[in-house]
Write an enzyme that holds these catalytic residues in place. Structure first.
Site, short mmCIF file in Angstrom:
data_model
loop_
_atom_site.label_atom_id
_atom_site.label_comp_id
_atom_site.label_asym_id
_atom_site.label_seq_id
_atom_site.Cartn_x
_atom_site.Cartn_y
_atom_site.Cartn_z
N SER A 156 0.82 -1.20 0.00
CA SER A 156 0.00 0.00 0.00
C SER A 156 0.86 1.26 0.00
CB SER A 156 -0.97 -0.04 1.19
OG SER A 156 -1.86 1.03 1.16
N ASP A 202 -3.07 6.35 -3.25
CA ASP A 202 -1.95 5.71 -2.59
C ASP A 202 -1.37 4.63 -3.50
OD1 ASP A 202 -3.83 3.69 -2.35
OD2 ASP A 202 -3.49 3.32 -0.22
N ASP A 255 -1.36 1.33 -3.85
CA ASP A 255 -2.15 0.27 -4.48
C ASP A 255 -3.52 0.78 -4.93
OD1 ASP A 255 -3.02 0.56 -1.85
OD2 ASP A 255 -3.53 -1.55 -1.61
N ASP A 284 -6.18 1.81 -3.55
CA ASP A 284 -7.45 1.55 -2.89
C ASP A 284 -7.90 2.74 -2.06
OD1 ASP A 284 -5.62 1.30 -0.81
OD2 ASP A 284 -6.38 -0.61 -0.07
#
Length: 455
Positions: free
Chosen positions: A103, A243, A245, A247
């Protein structure tokens, strides 16, 4: 074998994912062992795997796939993707899913996010503890068969699904998007290619897990500076910050000012409640108290929960909530298998703005009621001692309510704060709000003085 040492296994299995530094804490051997355990705990015969742009991700994903094969499961490999694209694959294919990403963490980290079929959560209370314990014990190989690996492309279907949930129609918009060299650099061009009338100005769309421009962590103010400057420079209507990743998504208005995720939570909640009148809306305990107020005003039922996607998703399932928002920038949607999607949240913001005749700051003004500190992170040596001192300091005061749903929450009619430990880093996270800015700042400074005393 160092990564399979019990101390290391216990260290990297967090509350709702596996995360650590590469290769000393997470390597191919740990990934393979986790893949074997995941398949056996879930009883899965087929799973789907994706990964982000970090240099270690493809090899870790391949090792995990090998472990899953050894446990008898077939693997569908979707390759480079965002975490919400992996959730889409899990939901649309009806398969347990695995995403290799750390992440927003720095480049030296990687991790494993796992879910059951239809993106149902796997956290410590919903299967992750059993997976960890099986890794500790050493999971046996399958006696019957070794699974196979096939590749499948899902990006276009993912884009079409998102646009069916939040179609963007109305006036033309100029949009700056900062991917932070993360996975939005792959998904955003695919989404915006199907949005006629929307001009996209890309920032750092090159996939690079070493994050050469800034960390892909939009909750930290210094990582938003380039986006804010580009919005002002180009006269854009809105800025989007993803961010690593993708999500999570943070918004910046036409002035270059950060939009509180609580404000976006309230906006999206009102949109989703139009589709599902009277439905529950989840908000975590660090979200502004404006969120439950606005949800009630629009006929919804606000439900408060802990921080973290596995807790949010479980509570959404229990209450059949239409939507859930976290102040950290995670947004969850019932019609996206209760999973979080930064891109879907961004599309809701774009759709609301395209339908309006006012700038974003004016559109959002009714949803901004109380000044917020934003999240303040402090590295500490003894988090439990600090939390105990904070509680002792405030509990004795008149009109103060204390609870421990997640960390320490302290509130009065005029102000509230939460302090909790990070699940992935040695940090205490402080969030404060007040009836006015002076009140918020006074409480913030007093609480922060106790947290940082002796550092």
């Amino acid at each position: 074998m160092a990564t399979l040492d019990p101390d290391n296994i216990n260290a990297v299995f967090k509350a709702y994912d596996v995360r650590g530094t590469v290769p000393d804490q997470i390597d191919d051997e740990l990934a393979a062992a986790t893949g074997r355990a995941f398949v056996q705990v879930l009883g899965a015969d087929r799973i789907v795997i994706g990964y982000d742009m970090r240099p270690s991700s493809p090899t870790l994903a391949a090792a995990y796939a090998k472990g899953a094969n050894e446990a008898g499961a077939d693997v569908v490999l979707i390759g480079l993707c965002s975490t919400d694209e992996l959730y889409f694959a899990s939901g649309s294919l009806g398969l347990p899913g695995v995403m290799f990403t750390a992440s927003h963490n720095p480049a030296k980290y990687n991790g494993i996010k796992q879910c059951r079929a239809y993106a149902a959560p796997v956290g410590m209370e919903s299967g992750l503890a059993e997976i960890r314990d099986l890794v500790l014990q050493g999971s046996p190989l399958a006696e019957v068969k070794t699974g196979t690996v096939t590749e499948q492309e899902v990006l276009e279907d993912y884009v079409d699904h998102l646009l069916s949930l939040a179609p963007v129609q109305g006036r033309p918009l100029k949009v700056v998007a900062d991917a932070g060299n993360g996975m939005a650099g792959l998904t955003a061009p695919a989404v915006f290619a199907k949005l006629p009338g929307i001009e996209l100005i890309p920032l750092y769309f090159e996939l690079d897990g070493d994050f050469p421009n800034h960390e892909a962590n939009p909750i930290e103010a210094h990582n938003l500076v380039d986006l804010q400057a580009k919005v002002r420079e180009t006269g854009a209507d809105i800025g989007l910050a993803f961010d690593g990743d993708a999500d999570r998504c943070f918004l910046v208005d036409e002035r270059g000012e950060l939009v509180s995720p609580s404000t976006l939570t309230a906006l999206i909640a009102t949109r989703e409640l139009k589709k599902a009148p009277g439905a529950a809306v989840i908000h975590n305990l660090i979200t502004s108290r404006a969120v439950p107020e606005i949800v009630r005003e629009h006929g919804g039922n606000p439900v408060r929960t802990r921080v973290g996607h596995s807790f949010i998703k479980a509570t959404m399932a229990e209450t059949d909530a239409v939507f859930g928002g976290e102040h950290s920038g995670h947004f969850y949607f019932r019609d996206f298998w209760r999973a979080d999607s930064g891109m879907l949240a961004a599309l809701h913001g774009l759709a609301a703005l395209a339908e309006a005749d006012v700038p974003l700051s004016e559109l959002l003004a009714p949803y901004e009621r109380y000044p917020l500190s934003g999240e303040i992170n402090s590295t500490v040596a003894d988090a439990p001692a600090i939390l105990a001192e904070l509680e002792a300091t405030y509990r004795a005061r008149d009109g103060v309510t204390v609870d421990h749903l997640d960390g320490l929450s302290v509130s009065t009619p005029d102000w509230a704060f939460n302090v909790r430990s990070s699940n992935t880093e040695p940090l205490l996270r402080l969030n404060v709000e007040g009836k006015d800015r002076a009140t918020m700042e006074q409480v913030r400074d007093e609480a922060l003085a106790i947290i940082t005393k002796g550092l």
